[in-house]
Structures are given as C-alpha cells and as structure tokens.
Design a protein around this motif. Structure first.
Motif, mmCIF file in Angstrom:
data_model
loop_
_atom_site.group_PDB
_atom_site.id
_atom_site.type_symbol
_atom_site.label_atom_id
_atom_site.label_comp_id
_atom_site.label_asym_id
_atom_site.label_seq_id
_atom_site.Cartn_x
_atom_site.Cartn_y
_atom_site.Cartn_z
ATOM 1 N N CYS A 17 0.816 -1.219 0.000
ATOM 2 C CA CYS A 17 0.000 0.000 0.000
ATOM 3 C C CYS A 17 0.846 1.265 0.000
ATOM 4 N N HIS A 18 0.279 2.304 -0.575
ATOM 5 C CA HIS A 18 0.780 3.669 -0.415
ATOM 6 C C HIS A 18 -0.433 4.510 -0.060
ATOM 7 N N LEU A 19 -0.512 4.926 1.205
ATOM 8 C CA LEU A 19 -1.695 5.618 1.714
ATOM 9 C C LEU A 19 -1.481 7.123 1.732
ATOM 10 N N ALA A 20 -2.544 7.826 2.051
ATOM 11 C CA ALA A 20 -2.546 9.293 2.007
ATOM 12 C C ALA A 20 -1.439 9.869 2.884
ATOM 13 N N ALA A 21 -0.834 10.941 2.414
ATOM 14 C CA ALA A 21 0.296 11.572 3.109
ATOM 15 C C ALA A 21 -0.185 12.636 4.094
ATOM 16 N N HIS A 22 0.782 13.167 4.856
ATOM 17 C CA HIS A 22 0.653 14.322 5.745
ATOM 18 C C HIS A 22 0.080 13.963 7.122
ATOM 19 N N GLN A 70 -7.989 9.319 7.466
ATOM 20 C CA GLN A 70 -8.166 8.970 6.061
ATOM 21 C C GLN A 70 -7.347 7.735 5.710
ATOM 22 N N ARG A 71 -6.156 7.612 6.279
ATOM 23 C CA ARG A 71 -5.341 6.433 6.020
ATOM 24 C C ARG A 71 -6.039 5.170 6.522
ATOM 25 N N VAL A 72 -6.662 5.275 7.705
ATOM 26 C CA VAL A 72 -7.411 4.132 8.237
ATOM 27 C C VAL A 72 -8.589 3.802 7.329
ATOM 28 N N ASP A 73 -9.297 4.822 6.874
ATOM 29 C CA ASP A 73 -10.433 4.596 5.969
ATOM 30 C C ASP A 73 -9.969 3.944 4.671
ATOM 31 N N GLY A 81 4.143 -1.436 3.204
ATOM 32 C CA GLY A 81 4.253 -0.340 2.254
ATOM 33 C C GLY A 81 4.554 0.975 2.949
ATOM 34 N N ASP A 82 4.397 2.059 2.183
ATOM 35 C CA ASP A 82 4.497 3.411 2.739
ATOM 36 C C ASP A 82 3.107 3.753 3.259
ATOM 37 N N LEU A 83 2.874 3.405 4.513
ATOM 38 C CA LEU A 83 1.546 3.603 5.103
ATOM 39 C C LEU A 83 1.350 5.040 5.571
ATOM 40 N N ASN A 84 2.435 5.785 5.635
ATOM 41 C CA ASN A 84 2.419 7.244 5.827
ATOM 42 C C ASN A 84 1.946 7.708 7.195
ATOM 43 N N PHE A 85 1.889 6.806 8.183
ATOM 44 C CA PHE A 85 1.528 7.246 9.533
ATOM 45 C C PHE A 85 2.701 8.013 10.140
ATOM 46 N N ARG A 86 2.376 9.088 10.876
ATOM 47 C CA ARG A 86 3.380 9.997 11.409
ATOM 48 C C ARG A 86 3.453 9.891 12.940
ATOM 49 N N PRO A 140 10.716 13.419 11.297
ATOM 50 C CA PRO A 140 10.952 11.992 11.053
ATOM 51 C C PRO A 140 9.727 11.169 11.446
ATOM 52 N N ALA A 141 9.503 10.052 10.726
ATOM 53 C CA ALA A 141 8.349 9.199 11.016
ATOM 54 C C ALA A 141 8.607 7.793 10.507
ATOM 55 N N TRP A 142 7.937 6.838 11.177
ATOM 56 C CA TRP A 142 7.958 5.444 10.716
ATOM 57 C C TRP A 142 6.841 5.274 9.676
ATOM 58 N N THR A 143 7.046 5.833 8.518
ATOM 59 C CA THR A 143 6.014 5.743 7.473
ATOM 60 C C THR A 143 6.002 4.362 6.819
ATOM 61 N N ASP A 144 7.134 3.684 6.833
ATOM 62 C CA ASP A 144 7.298 2.435 6.070
ATOM 63 C C ASP A 144 7.221 1.246 7.025
ATOM 64 N N ARG A 145 6.222 0.389 6.824
ATOM 65 C CA ARG A 145 5.909 -0.628 7.834
ATOM 66 C C ARG A 145 5.615 -1.980 7.191
ATOM 67 N N ILE A 146 5.745 -3.021 8.018
ATOM 68 C CA ILE A 146 5.409 -4.386 7.605
ATOM 69 C C ILE A 146 4.621 -5.029 8.749
ATOM 70 N N LEU A 147 3.389 -5.420 8.475
ATOM 71 C CA LEU A 147 2.535 -6.082 9.460
ATOM 72 C C LEU A 147 2.025 -7.396 8.887
ATOM 73 N N TRP A 148 1.515 -8.250 9.762
ATOM 74 C CA TRP A 148 0.951 -9.509 9.285
ATOM 75 C C TRP A 148 -0.257 -9.897 10.139
#
Length: 519
Positions: A206-211, A217-220, A249-254, A323-331
């Motif tokens: 995924c590449h979710l909404a930024a900012h 919105q990212r959750v939605d 992906g780049d989930l974009n959470f800040r 700085p942010a952990w925008t890039d994540r891997i979950l399962w």
C-alpha cells in the motif's frame, strides 16, 4: 540488557492465541477418542471396526505427542518508497543474500516507482528497471519471479526458489486506487494472493494518504481496500479470508505531538521508545478492531522518513519534515475460534472441519531498516519471517520429463502426466527453461499441451518439439508445465542437458569439436 535493544522473535499461529499448545492437544485428543467410541458403536463388521479403531488411535496418540510433521520456510520481505529514483547497482544488502538459513521466498513492495506517462507505457511493454535489477540478482541464485503487480508507482514482486514453483498455485492479482477520489493510482494498494503448499497467503502493498493530519483517512483507505478487493477463489474471495496476510508499504503514519527537536534528540540518543506511544498507527490500532488483528514487531530502528538523499541525515530542506515510521510491515493470521474445553457436547460432535489439521506458525525473526541506501528520501524496511507449516500436499499436479537425447539435430520428445485432478486447459503449455531462468515467461521455447481433448488422470502423453526450436548450444535446462487457470508452473522436470548440435558448428557458433569429439 537494555529492553530497548533486545528484540525477541514474535510468534503467531493459526490456532487460538489464548489456548496453550497442551490444552489444544488435549482437546483434539478428546475429539479423536470420541470418534473412536462412535466407530466402535457404528461399525457392523469386526474387520472394519478394527481398522477404523487402529487409524483413529494412531491419530489420537500422534496428537497427544504433538508430533504433527511440519516444514519451515524462510520469507524475506522488503518495502521501500523509492521516490522515482533509478535502482542502485547493488541490492545485495537489501536482499541479505548470504544469510542462514537460506531464504525460500522474497517479497518486495515498492512505492513511487517512476510512473510518468511515457515511462509507465514503456514499463508495460518491458520489465521496469527495478524488476530487472532484482531478477538479475536473484536468478543466478535459483530464484524465479513468480508474479508481479503494478499500478502506476506501486510495484509488488514475488520470487521463489525454483524447487517451490509447483507448489505455488492459484495466483491472482488485483489493485485498488484511492488517489483523487479513487480515480488515480498514485495512492492505493496492489495485491497478490496464492496458495503455498495449500496454505492461502495474501500480500498487500500500500501507499496511503500523506501528511500528519490525515491519519483517519489512512485508516479509511486501508479498510476500504480490505473490504472491496475480491478474488475469483471460492474459499478466499477477500483479503481477510486468507490464512496469512501481509500488509506493508508506505503507510504514511506519522509521529504526533512531539516537536522536531524532541524527535531528533530521541533518535540521536537511541531512545526510540519515547516515540512509540505517539506513532499514529500504534494509536489507531488501539481504536480500530480490524487493525488489532494485524501484528507488528517493535520499532527498534530509526524512523525511515524523511532523509536528505544520499545521506543518513534527516530532512534539512526548508520544509524540515518530522521523522516518522512511514514504512511498515505487518501480518495477520486468520482468527480461529476453537471449541471450549469444557463444552463436552460440542467436543463430542465436532468433525475434522473444526480442526486446523494444517497449522501455520509465523515467527518474525528480524524487523529493521537498511540505512546504507540513499537514492530515496525513504530508507527501505526489511522483515524476515519463519513460516512453520504442515504441507497440505507435496506432489506436483503434473509430472513432466524429457525423453531420450536432446539436441537441435533432430526433433525431440517429452512426456507429461496429470497426477491429480485440476482445472487443466488446452491453453496450458510446457516451456523449456534454461537453468537460472528469471520468470515463468523466460522460456527458450514452448509447446502447447494436447489440443483435442483434456487428458485422463495418470495418462502418459507424448509431445514433440521441432528441432528448429531447440537451442543449438549445450546447456542445462528444465521443462515446466504452465497452468493458465492457476497462473503458475504446476510441474517441473529434473535438470537435463541439451547437447551441442552439428548445426552450431556449421553456423560457426562453436569450434569444430562436438561434445568432446573432434570432427
């Protein structure tokens, strides 16, 4: 040892997480013994009863001893927002090629691959530069690109050791756009699903909404992707129907609330734990039940965004992004509700359908980033997993083999046999692959399977390959039966040698010395 630096391996399995291994075994044993009593009451023939009793007791004692046979496979996963950059020449560090135990599967999710209109059309006609660099690196080590999925800048690649190809089946891909009200594919998700030795696996890049202000919105967006993506598979029509799902992906959470100075100070002093509670994804998981089903390892690596390119220094531009952990891997392991131990009636009437006879245990062995790459303003994130599972099958659907000596001096023969029923098609084909081939479509030549009628089970079918289609030079090859319906190779021959042909000498491709004999 500092609890911050210690990162224990995380484990999850396809059984109920609240039940211990011992209690599960006792429950399963009780069910088997209940079946045993039923067998004794129902069987009219002493011989039949004896055979059924013996089989059921064997299963019961096997469960009691927790001796279900399993195999362990190693999965290496990487996600990277490459910010339209061209790939580096060397991706060895990213792939960790020489680790032990060796890797079985590689999953690579990229975001913001160069997708200008001209470039995107070019990449549709030929492999993109990122796919090329990964294929060229992995193919010499025996990995084959199983499939890929591209939606503008989003790219998902799946590689497997050649030995596993016949057991990766029912491959399907899909995508969801979420950019510009769902009409533009710069944001969204690309997905690959398949069966791995019978276990249903789904990979979502995924590449979710930024900012900062768009956490809801990212959750939605991820909820919309999970609910709307569909597959033409009866028992796994949606993402969450699969036994194992990886979401990355780049989930974009800040990181909320903290100022830039505090963030950088905490990072520089390696006190990352001070930032965890304000990570938006961590915060959202506490509120959203569907997110709680996903597991993630501890964030014991520096935030991977945003860096000045070709450096390990965080953004120094005028914007000075935090700085942010925008890039994540979950399962996620599909939740499974087991019968209660004290529910005797349910235990006595349950069938094998209620049990997980093919359990799957997932252990995350590593979760980190690779700071050595600087082509992007993101650093790649890497996770490795051990998948411990009981194979649902270990026989290829098709047996295929060459017949006799192969060379381009004569037409050559091959045999194939359907060993188990599956949806074969007259559009299936058998490819000739040079050892070290890069993808299922990287064949030297191919022949269609028998056209007039579908074969019977265990029927031996012989096909001829025209000599003009056979390689002129000596080399090692394999034959692969490709199923159009399953989108995968379902039968692979052993390696065999094609001899140099006399035609190769005549055409000046080799010296006048054929197979060690001077002419």
């Amino acid at each position: 040892m500092d609890p911050f630096t210690f990162s224990p391996r995380l484990r999850s399995d396809s059984m109920s997480s609240s039940a211990s291994q011992g209690s599960r075994s006792k429950m399963l044993l009780r069910q088997r013994l209940s079946q045993l009593l039923t067998c004794i009451e129902d069987m009219s023939s002493d011989d039949e009863a004896s055979e059924e009793v013996s089989r059921t007791l064997d299963e019961a004692f096997q469960l009691c001893g927790c001796s279900i046979p399993t195999d362990t496979f190693r999965l290496h996963m990487a996600t990277w927002n490459v910010a339209t950059a061209e790939p580096p020449e060397d991706v060895t560090s990213l792939l960790q090629l020489d680790v032990q135990p060796p890797t079985d599967l590689y999953v690579i999710g990229l975001q913001e691959v160069n997708a200008t209109p001209v470039r995107f059309i070019s990449d549709m006609l030929m492999e993109d530069s990122w796919s090329h660099v990964f294929m060229n690196t992995l193919a010499p080590r025996g990995f084959v690109k199983v499939t890929s999925m591209r939606m503008q800048g989003l790219l998902l690649l799946v590689f497997a050791k050649q030995i596993h190809l016949p057991y990766i089946r029912n491959i399907q891909t899909t995508y969801t756009r979420t950019g510009i009200f769902g009409y533009w594919g710069n944001k969204g998700g690309v997905t690959v699903r398949f069966s791995f030795y019978g276990h249903m696996v789904c990979l979502l890049n995924c590449h979710l909404a930024a900012h900062m202000n768009y956490a809801l919105q990212r959750v939605d967006e991820i909820e919309y992707i999970l609910e709307t993506q569909e597959f033409d598979i009866a028992d796994t029509p949606h993402v969450r129907d699969h036994k194992l799902v990886f979401w990355f992906g780049d989930l974009n959470f800040r990181i909320e609330d903290h100022g830039l100075h505090f963030l950088r100070s905490s990072i520089n002093k390696e006190r990352l734990n001070l930032l965890w509670d304000k990570d938006q994804l961590t915060m959202m998981k506490k509120k959203e039940p569907f997110l709680q089903e996903f597991e993630e390892g501890p964030l014991n690596f520096k935030p991977t965004y945003k860096f000045a390119r070709n450096s390990e220094t965080y953004d120094t531009s005028g914007k000075k992004r935090k700085p942010a952990w925008t890039d994540r891997i979950l399962w996620r392991i599909k939740p499974k509700i087991l019968p209660s131990e004290d529910d005797d009636e349910k235990a006595s009437t349950s069938t094998d359908d209620d049990l997980d006879e093919y359990p799957l245990l997932v252990t995350q062995d590593k979760y980190t980033s690779d700071m050595s790459y600087g082509v992007s303003d993101h650093k790649p994130v890497i996770a490795t997993f051990s998948l411990e599972l009981r194979k649902c099958f270990d026989t290829p659907l098709v047996h295929v083999s060459p017949l006799g000596v192969w060379s381009a001096d004569q037409d050559v023969l091959l045999n194939y046999t359907i060993q188990e029923d599956f949806m074969s098609s007259t559009w299936d084909w058998i490819g000739l692959y040079k050892v070290g081939f890069k993808s299922v479509f990287d064949y030297e030549t191919f022949v269609w399977v028998r056209e007039k009628e579908l074969p019977e089970l265990n029927e031996v079918i012989q096909l001829s390959v025209d000599k003009d289609e056979v390689p002129l030079l000596c080399g090692h090859y394999v034959l692969g039966y490709y199923s159009t319906n399953m989108q995968s190779i379902v039968g692979l021959s052993a390696d065999f040698q094609i001899l140099e042909s006399k035609r190769a000498v005549m055409e000046g491709l080799v010296p006048d010395n054929i197979n060690g004999l001077n002419e």
